[in-house]
Design a protein around this motif. Structure first.
Motif, PDB file in Angstrom:
ATOM      1  N   ASP A 313     128.298   8.793  53.216  1.00  0.00           N
ATOM      2  CA  ASP A 313     128.814   9.561  51.579  1.00  0.00           C
ATOM      3  C   ASP A 313     127.650  10.468  51.308  1.00  0.00           C
ATOM      4  OD1 ASP A 313     130.655  10.002  49.229  1.00  0.00           O
ATOM      5  OD2 ASP A 313     130.803   7.679  48.889  1.00  0.00           O
ATOM      6  N   ARG A 314     127.576  11.086  50.378  1.00  0.00           N
ATOM      7  CA  ARG A 314     126.837  12.343  49.886  1.00  0.00           C
ATOM      8  C   ARG A 314     125.782  11.878  49.299  1.00  0.00           C
ATOM      9  NH1 ARG A 314     128.887  16.962  46.807  1.00  0.00           N
ATOM     10  NH2 ARG A 314     126.904  17.330  47.933  1.00  0.00           N
ATOM     11  N   VAL A 315     124.455  12.224  49.267  1.00  0.00           N
ATOM     12  CA  VAL A 315     123.360  12.145  49.006  1.00  0.00           C
ATOM     13  C   VAL A 315     123.158  10.870  48.013  1.00  0.00           C
ATOM     14  CG1 VAL A 315     121.937  13.046  50.631  1.00  0.00           C
ATOM     15  CG2 VAL A 315     122.692  13.886  48.224  1.00  0.00           C
ATOM     16  N   THR A 316     122.800  10.225  47.941  1.00  0.00           N
ATOM     17  CA  THR A 316     122.705   8.861  46.265  1.00  0.00           C
ATOM     18  C   THR A 316     121.719   9.191  45.355  1.00  0.00           C
ATOM     19  OG1 THR A 316     122.839   7.558  48.850  1.00  0.00           O
ATOM     20  CG2 THR A 316     122.639   6.815  46.332  1.00  0.00           C
ATOM     21  N   GLY A 317     120.583   9.391  45.029  1.00  0.00           N
ATOM     22  CA  GLY A 317     119.511   9.029  44.104  1.00  0.00           C
ATOM     23  C   GLY A 317     120.305   7.983  43.280  1.00  0.00           C
ATOM     24  N   ARG A 318     120.311   8.313  42.212  1.00  0.00           N
ATOM     25  CA  ARG A 318     120.924   7.823  40.754  1.00  0.00           C
ATOM     26  C   ARG A 318     120.219   7.031  40.173  1.00  0.00           C
ATOM     27  NH1 ARG A 318     126.440   5.008  43.066  1.00  0.00           N
ATOM     28  NH2 ARG A 318     125.714   3.396  44.768  1.00  0.00           N
ATOM     29  N   ILE A 319     120.761   6.672  38.658  1.00  0.00           N
ATOM     30  CA  ILE A 319     120.660   4.960  38.085  1.00  0.00           C
ATOM     31  C   ILE A 319     122.323   4.566  38.322  1.00  0.00           C
ATOM     32  CG2 ILE A 319     120.234   3.856  35.377  1.00  0.00           C
ATOM     33  CD1 ILE A 319     118.750   6.752  34.736  1.00  0.00           C
ATOM     34  N   LYS A 320     121.449   3.068  38.546  1.00  0.00           N
ATOM     35  CA  LYS A 320     123.223   2.115  38.969  1.00  0.00           C
ATOM     36  C   LYS A 320     122.296   0.932  38.831  1.00  0.00           C
ATOM     37  CE  LYS A 320     124.423   0.569  43.048  1.00  0.00           C
ATOM     38  NZ  LYS A 320     124.066  -0.244  44.483  1.00  0.00           N
ATOM     39  N   LEU A 321     123.948  -0.432  38.503  1.00  0.00           N
ATOM     40  CA  LEU A 321     123.558  -1.601  37.894  1.00  0.00           C
ATOM     41  C   LEU A 321     125.335  -1.949  38.829  1.00  0.00           C
ATOM     42  CD1 LEU A 321     121.828  -0.470  34.922  1.00  0.00           C
ATOM     43  CD2 LEU A 321     124.298  -2.209  33.794  1.00  0.00           C
ATOM     44  N   GLY A 322     124.353  -3.056  40.056  1.00  0.00           N
ATOM     45  CA  GLY A 322     125.315  -3.302  40.806  1.00  0.00           C
ATOM     46  C   GLY A 322     123.992  -2.864  42.041  1.00  0.00           C
ATOM     47  N   THR A 323     124.813  -3.462  43.084  1.00  0.00           N
ATOM     48  CA  THR A 323     125.916  -4.168  43.435  1.00  0.00           C
ATOM     49  C   THR A 323     126.467  -5.229  43.178  1.00  0.00           C
ATOM     50  OG1 THR A 323     126.757  -2.300  44.706  1.00  0.00           O
ATOM     51  CG2 THR A 323     127.830  -4.151  44.733  1.00  0.00           C
ATOM     52  N   GLU A 324     124.885  -6.051  43.835  1.00  0.00           N
ATOM     53  CA  GLU A 324     124.597  -7.650  43.668  1.00  0.00           C
ATOM     54  C   GLU A 324     124.753  -7.817  42.098  1.00  0.00           C
ATOM     55  OE1 GLU A 324     122.874  -5.348  45.749  1.00  0.00           O
ATOM     56  OE2 GLU A 324     122.929  -7.055  47.584  1.00  0.00           O
TER      57      GLU A 324
END
Length: 510
Positions: A313-324
């Protein structure tokens, strides 16, 4: 300023470090220079033994500050102990040694960890450059650097092999050999280090002021840790930046994290501690997350040659809640953060956990590589027998300005049939897309994909260009504006099984 302040500053190779800058003032009274314990700092000798001896000496007298002056300290595992501050002075670099080139190895992964529901990296802590297990009142302070050049970014996946939901759908076309390169077997990991800093359990941990370059699988992994403060770090790394797993009472502020290949700041609630534990009472504030070429944040070039992450997929970075997401998430605030050339905010629970009381406000996004906002309640259930479907409720997203968004991915809120996402408010949102959706895109009916790995790209090109919501109850949209740079044949909004919808002041441009 007193003599103790000056002495501490000069010993650390910095002009001045007042004791008020130390999170634990009691540590300032006793100082341990790693050179007095045999460290060379020449980038040739292995210095981890000397640093560990200095940490041991500080621990034996009830605590203190271990000082690394200017120099390059080639190291295998550094073992933190309670009531110790590790101070990296100006020009001090801890360099991760490489077992293929240097005599030695990292501490072996802990035995007896059931790696069934989370990957190898989440399941072990001691196979790291710097680690602490059950430690209290510990700090690592800058202004020096941790350079993880000898760490590996790789590691085996979970032993759970349901197939669906194990990996992003974008990886479906990869061969077994390509997957095997990213996920070697456990035997291949013996003696390797795959994290720059790792904590399991413990409390009162402070990380401040230093830089991490190339941090391995995780630049920072904190699991089950309470009262954790991470402030003013710069991280430029090849995989995850800051992973907060099953933690409580955490504050992350004024950090810059560049991570084109994986998530920058991510909150998880895995089964790594052998039980489901919620991540709760977390504040992420005034941080930058980015997806430039690795290393180019630190050297100032901010290069953009990399387009695709290892998940295809395209480049990531970001703030995330998940996946676990076995334990779920409660009381999370994300405020005044900036996303640049990376994926947008992702809020995901797919492993039975409940996500509730989430607030994100004051987010600025530029060159967004997938959806700017992505909420997903899924049914992967990577957990013990009896794991059910979780829930998402009480989410407030406000004051979001996102521009340069990939036209394929509108802001998305996706629950499940019979399991709606409940009580979501979108307020003061402005989204600017590149445009280009077609009539064929508008006619698409995305599959439910309940057990798929959650990513904005999982549904393909979506049939609306500004906002797509499905299986939601009590959705409030207030002062939501959106525009496209070029025409888009799709409708701006599409609502499917949305009960109790309130929409006010939503001027759109196309």
């Amino acid at each position: 300023m007193n003599r103790r302040d000056v002495a501490l500053g000069l010993a650390a190779g910095v002009a001045f470090l007042p004791t008020s800058a130390l999170p634990f003032l009691g540590h300032a009274a006793r100082r341990f220079d790693v050179r007095d314990h045999g460290a060379r700092g020449d980038g040739v000798a292995i210095d981890s033994g000397a640093i560990n001896a200095a940490i041991e000496a500080a621990s034996k007298v009830g605590g203190g500050t271990v000082i690394l002056p200017h120099g390059r300290y080639l190291c295998f595992s550094i073992r933190l102990q309670s009531r110790v501050t590790l101070l990296l002075g100006e020009g001090a670099v801890i360099e991760a040694a490489d077992p293929a080139r240097h005599a030695g190895r990292y501490d072996l992964p802990e035995p007896g960890i059931d790696q069934l529901y989370q990957d190898f990296g989440h399941s072990h802590w001691r196979n790291s450059l710097i680690w602490g297990d059950g430690v209290e009142e510990v700090a690592i302070l800058g202004p020096g650097m941790i350079h993880g050049i000898g760490l590996t970014r790789d590691g085996p996946g979970a032993r759970w092999k349901k197939q669906a939901g194990e990996r992003p759908l974008s990886m479906q076309g990869m061969t077994a050999a390509e997957i095997g390169h990213l996920e070697p077997d456990i035997a291949a990991m013996q003696g390797l280090g795959n994290k720059a800093i790792a904590f399991r359990n413990g409390r009162d941990i402070h990380l401040s002021g230093f830089t991490i370059l190339k941090g391995g699988h995780f630049a920072i992994l904190a699991t089950g840790t309470r009262t954790l403060r991470i402030e003013g770090l710069t991280i430029d790394t090849e995989r995850d930046g800051i992973d907060l797993d099953c933690v409580r009472d955490v504050r992350v502020e004024r950090c810059r994290v560049n991570s084109p290949n994986d998530d920058a700041i991510v909150v998880k609630s895995s089964h790594a501690l052998g039980r489901a534990v919620a991540a709760e009472d977390i504040l992420i504030r005034d941080c930058d997350v980015l997806g430039y070429d690795m290393g180019s944040l630190l050297d100032g070039t901010r290069r953009t040659s990399q387009e695709i992450a290892p998940d295809r997929d395209r480049v990531t970075g970001r703030i995330k809640l998940g996946t676990e997401s076995n334990g779920g998430y409660r009381n999370i605030r994300i405020e005044d953060c900036r996303f640049t050339r990376c994926r947008g905010l992702a809020l995901e629970t797919v492993d039975g956990g409940v996500m509730e009381n989430i607030v994100a406000r004051g987010l600025t996004m530029r060159d967004v590589t997938t959806a700017p906002l992505f909420l997903r309640l899924g049914d992967r259930r990577r957990g013990p027998q009896g794991t059910g479907i979780g829930a998402i409720r009480h989410v407030m997203l406000s004051e979001v300005d996102a521009r340069g968004i990939d036209h394929r991915f509108p802001a998305s809120i996706a629950g499940l049939p019979g399991h709606r996402i409940i009580d979501v408010t979108l307020r003061d949102i402005h989204l600017a897309y590149r445009g280009g959706g077609t009539a064929a895109d508008a006619a698409r009916v995305p599959a439910e994909l309940p057990d798929a790995y959650p990513e904005p790209s999982m549904f393909g090109v979506l049939p609306s260009w500004a906002l797509w919501a499905r299986h939601v109850e009590r959705l409030t949209i207030d002062r939501f504006t959106a525009e496209t740079a070029t025409p888009d044949a799709r409708p701006p909004f599409l609502f499917d099984d949305v009960a109790t919808l309130s929409v006010r002041q939503t001027p759109l441009g196309n």
